[in-house]
Design a protein around this motif. Structure first.
Motif, PDB file in Angstrom:
ATOM      1  N   ALA A   1      40.760   8.316  16.908  1.00  0.00           N
ATOM      2  CA  ALA A   1      41.186   9.623  17.400  1.00  0.00           C
ATOM      3  C   ALA A   1      42.699   9.728  17.277  1.00  0.00           C
ATOM      4  O   ALA A   1      43.387   8.735  17.450  1.00  0.00           O
ATOM      5  CB  ALA A   1      40.768   9.797  18.855  1.00  0.00           C
ATOM      6  N   PRO A   2      43.231  10.887  16.967  1.00  0.00           N
ATOM      7  CA  PRO A   2      42.536  12.147  16.723  1.00  0.00           C
ATOM      8  C   PRO A   2      42.119  12.347  15.256  1.00  0.00           C
ATOM      9  O   PRO A   2      41.356  13.233  14.941  1.00  0.00           O
ATOM     10  CB  PRO A   2      43.575  13.191  17.118  1.00  0.00           C
ATOM     11  CG  PRO A   2      44.879  12.561  16.725  1.00  0.00           C
ATOM     12  CD  PRO A   2      44.695  11.086  17.017  1.00  0.00           C
ATOM     13  N   PHE A   3      42.625  11.500  14.362  1.00  0.00           N
ATOM     14  CA  PHE A   3      42.404  11.738  12.927  1.00  0.00           C
ATOM     15  C   PHE A   3      40.938  11.677  12.525  1.00  0.00           C
ATOM     16  O   PHE A   3      40.498  12.414  11.649  1.00  0.00           O
ATOM     17  CB  PHE A   3      43.218  10.762  12.076  1.00  0.00           C
ATOM     18  CG  PHE A   3      44.703  10.807  12.319  1.00  0.00           C
ATOM     19  CD1 PHE A   3      45.328  11.957  12.764  1.00  0.00           C
ATOM     20  CD2 PHE A   3      45.484   9.691  12.110  1.00  0.00           C
ATOM     21  CE1 PHE A   3      46.696  12.006  12.991  1.00  0.00           C
ATOM     22  CE2 PHE A   3      46.860   9.720  12.332  1.00  0.00           C
ATOM     23  CZ  PHE A   3      47.457  10.872  12.779  1.00  0.00           C
ATOM     24  N   LYS A   4      40.159  10.794  13.158  1.00  0.00           N
ATOM     25  CA  LYS A   4      38.759  10.662  12.756  1.00  0.00           C
ATOM     26  C   LYS A   4      37.975  11.953  12.937  1.00  0.00           C
ATOM     27  O   LYS A   4      36.937  12.129  12.327  1.00  0.00           O
ATOM     28  CB  LYS A   4      38.086   9.511  13.497  1.00  0.00           C
ATOM     29  CG  LYS A   4      37.782   9.784  14.959  1.00  0.00           C
ATOM     30  CD  LYS A   4      37.027   8.616  15.559  1.00  0.00           C
ATOM     31  CE  LYS A   4      36.611   8.893  16.989  1.00  0.00           C
ATOM     32  NZ  LYS A   4      35.779   7.793  17.498  1.00  0.00           N
ATOM     33  N   TYR A   5      38.470  12.864  13.743  1.00  0.00           N
ATOM     34  CA  TYR A   5      37.771  14.130  13.975  1.00  0.00           C
ATOM     35  C   TYR A   5      37.956  15.118  12.833  1.00  0.00           C
ATOM     36  O   TYR A   5      37.239  16.111  12.755  1.00  0.00           O
ATOM     37  CB  TYR A   5      38.224  14.768  15.290  1.00  0.00           C
ATOM     38  CG  TYR A   5      37.985  13.877  16.479  1.00  0.00           C
ATOM     39  CD1 TYR A   5      36.713  13.384  16.763  1.00  0.00           C
ATOM     40  CD2 TYR A   5      39.026  13.515  17.317  1.00  0.00           C
ATOM     41  CE1 TYR A   5      36.492  12.555  17.847  1.00  0.00           C
ATOM     42  CE2 TYR A   5      38.808  12.690  18.409  1.00  0.00           C
ATOM     43  CZ  TYR A   5      37.545  12.214  18.669  1.00  0.00           C
ATOM     44  OH  TYR A   5      37.324  11.396  19.739  1.00  0.00           O
TER      45      TYR A   5
ATOM     46  N   ARG B   1      38.857  23.974  16.616  1.00  0.00           N
ATOM     47  CA  ARG B   1      40.306  24.185  16.596  1.00  0.00           C
ATOM     48  C   ARG B   1      40.990  23.756  17.886  1.00  0.00           C
ATOM     49  O   ARG B   1      41.973  23.054  17.865  1.00  0.00           O
ATOM     50  CB  ARG B   1      40.596  25.654  16.305  1.00  0.00           C
ATOM     51  CG  ARG B   1      42.073  25.954  16.199  1.00  0.00           C
ATOM     52  CD  ARG B   1      42.315  27.412  15.987  1.00  0.00           C
ATOM     53  NE  ARG B   1      41.757  27.816  14.709  1.00  0.00           N
ATOM     54  CZ  ARG B   1      42.411  28.529  13.811  1.00  0.00           C
ATOM     55  NH1 ARG B   1      43.632  28.909  14.069  1.00  0.00           N
ATOM     56  NH2 ARG B   1      41.847  28.872  12.691  1.00  0.00           N
ATOM     57  N   GLY B   2      40.475  24.152  19.024  1.00  0.00           N
ATOM     58  CA  GLY B   2      41.135  23.829  20.276  1.00  0.00           C
ATOM     59  C   GLY B   2      40.610  22.574  20.936  1.00  0.00           C
ATOM     60  O   GLY B   2      41.041  22.211  22.017  1.00  0.00           O
ATOM     61  N   LYS B   3      39.665  21.884  20.327  1.00  0.00           N
ATOM     62  CA  LYS B   3      39.025  20.749  20.971  1.00  0.00           C
ATOM     63  C   LYS B   3      39.576  19.404  20.525  1.00  0.00           C
ATOM     64  O   LYS B   3      39.200  18.387  21.081  1.00  0.00           O
ATOM     65  CB  LYS B   3      37.516  20.796  20.715  1.00  0.00           C
ATOM     66  CG  LYS B   3      36.880  22.016  21.346  1.00  0.00           C
ATOM     67  CD  LYS B   3      35.402  22.037  21.111  1.00  0.00           C
ATOM     68  CE  LYS B   3      34.813  23.265  21.777  1.00  0.00           C
ATOM     69  NZ  LYS B   3      34.017  24.051  20.914  1.00  0.00           N
ATOM     70  N   ILE B   4      40.413  19.384  19.520  1.00  0.00           N
ATOM     71  CA  ILE B   4      40.967  18.116  19.046  1.00  0.00           C
ATOM     72  C   ILE B   4      42.232  17.822  19.833  1.00  0.00           C
ATOM     73  O   ILE B   4      43.143  18.642  19.886  1.00  0.00           O
ATOM     74  CB  ILE B   4      41.259  18.161  17.534  1.00  0.00           C
ATOM     75  CG1 ILE B   4      39.951  18.370  16.779  1.00  0.00           C
ATOM     76  CG2 ILE B   4      41.957  16.880  17.086  1.00  0.00           C
ATOM     77  CD1 ILE B   4      40.121  18.625  15.303  1.00  0.00           C
ATOM     78  N   ARG B   5      42.272  16.651  20.448  1.00  0.00           N
ATOM     79  CA  ARG B   5      43.432  16.235  21.216  1.00  0.00           C
ATOM     80  C   ARG B   5      44.395  15.513  20.293  1.00  0.00           C
ATOM     81  O   ARG B   5      44.227  14.332  20.018  1.00  0.00           O
ATOM     82  CB  ARG B   5      42.993  15.313  22.354  1.00  0.00           C
ATOM     83  CG  ARG B   5      42.210  15.978  23.460  1.00  0.00           C
ATOM     84  CD  ARG B   5      43.115  16.702  24.455  1.00  0.00           C
ATOM     85  NE  ARG B   5      44.246  15.884  24.866  1.00  0.00           N
ATOM     86  CZ  ARG B   5      44.201  15.008  25.860  1.00  0.00           C
ATOM     87  NH1 ARG B   5      43.124  14.820  26.551  1.00  0.00           N
ATOM     88  NH2 ARG B   5      45.293  14.297  26.161  1.00  0.00           N
ATOM     89  N   TRP B   6      45.395  16.212  19.790  1.00  0.00           N
ATOM     90  CA  TRP B   6      46.335  15.643  18.824  1.00  0.00           C
ATOM     91  C   TRP B   6      47.319  14.681  19.475  1.00  0.00           C
ATOM     92  O   TRP B   6      48.046  13.979  18.791  1.00  0.00           O
ATOM     93  CB  TRP B   6      47.066  16.763  18.102  1.00  0.00           C
ATOM     94  CG  TRP B   6      46.152  17.549  17.227  1.00  0.00           C
ATOM     95  CD1 TRP B   6      45.578  18.756  17.513  1.00  0.00           C
ATOM     96  CD2 TRP B   6      45.673  17.188  15.930  1.00  0.00           C
ATOM     97  NE1 TRP B   6      44.767  19.146  16.461  1.00  0.00           N
ATOM     98  CE2 TRP B   6      44.815  18.215  15.480  1.00  0.00           C
ATOM     99  CE3 TRP B   6      45.886  16.083  15.105  1.00  0.00           C
ATOM    100  CZ2 TRP B   6      44.179  18.184  14.252  1.00  0.00           C
ATOM    101  CZ3 TRP B   6      45.253  16.038  13.870  1.00  0.00           C
ATOM    102  CH2 TRP B   6      44.406  17.087  13.454  1.00  0.00           C
TER     103      TRP B   6
END
Length: 169
Positions: free
Chosen positions: A119-123, A152-157
Motif C-alpha cells: 500500500a498504497p501503490f498495490k491498489y 478515487r477517494g479510497k486510496i490512502r496515499w
C-alpha cells in the motif's frame, strides 16, 4: 492506519480493488540481479507478455537518479497519484542501476520490488517489469496501472511501506 471499510458502506462484491484492500489478491514476483517482474495473480498472460515486450506506450516517466529512499518514495507517491487520476495506463520508472551508489548497489531498484506490491501503490498497479534496453534496460521499469474506478477517494496515499529508511525523524 489501515484502510477501513465499515460493513455496508463499501463497493459491491467481486470488486478487484476491494479484494486488494481486504488482502485477498497478491502479486507474483520474479527477480534476478538484472531483471524484475511482478503482476497481480490472475492477470492475463497476454497483457504480461505485451508489457515485457515493450508493447505499451509509456505515457509518463519519472527519473529517481540521485534521490535517497525517502525522496524517491515521496516522488513516486506524487507521480503514481497523478498518473492514476489522469487515467494513464503505462508509465516508466527510472531508478537507475545504482552503479554510482556507495558499493555499486541499486538501493532504489531493490526497494521498488517491495514498494510496488505494498500500500498504497498495490491498489493502482497491475504489473511491472524491467524495461527493454531501448527504454533503459535494467535501470528502468515499466509499470501498468489499473483503470481508474470509483476508488478515487479510497486510496490512502499517505501510507508508508514497512521500510525503516522511510521513517523520517
Amino acid at each position: 492506519p489501515p484502510l477501513k471499510n465499515p460493513a455496508g458502506s463499501g463497493p459491491a462484491a467481486n470488486d478487484p480493488l476491494q479484494d486488494f484492500i481486504d488482502g485477498k489478491v497478491e502479486f507474483s514476483l520474479e527477480f534476478t540481479e538484472e531483471y524484475l517482474q511482478g503482476h497481480v495473480l490472475g492477470l492475463d498472460e497476454q497483457i504480461i507478455n505485451k508489457m515485457k515486450a515493450g508493447g505499451y506506450s509509456n505515457e509518463a516517466h519519472i527519473d529517481l537518479h540521485g534521490l535517497n529512499a525517502l525522496q524517491a518514495w515521496e516522488a513516486l507517491t506524487g507521480f503514481f497519484r497523478s498518473a492514476y487520476h489522469k487515467g494513464l495506463r503505462c508509465v516508466l520508472i527510472v531508478p537507475g542501476r545504482g552503479l554510482n551508489s556507495p558499493g555499486g548497489a541499486g538501493v532504489l531498484r531493490e526497494r521498488l520490488q517491495t514498494w510496488l506490491t505494498q500500500a498504497p501503490f498495490k491498489y493502482v498497479i497491475l504489473a511491472f517489469c524491467t524495461a527493454l534496453p531501448k527504454h533503459g534496460g535494467a535501470g528502468a521499469i515499466y509499470v501498468l496501472l489499473r483503470k481508474q474506478k470509483k476508488s478515487r477517494g479510497k486510496i490512502r496515499w499517505d501510507i508508508l511501506p514497512v521500510d525503516p529508511d522511510l521513517l523520517a525523524s
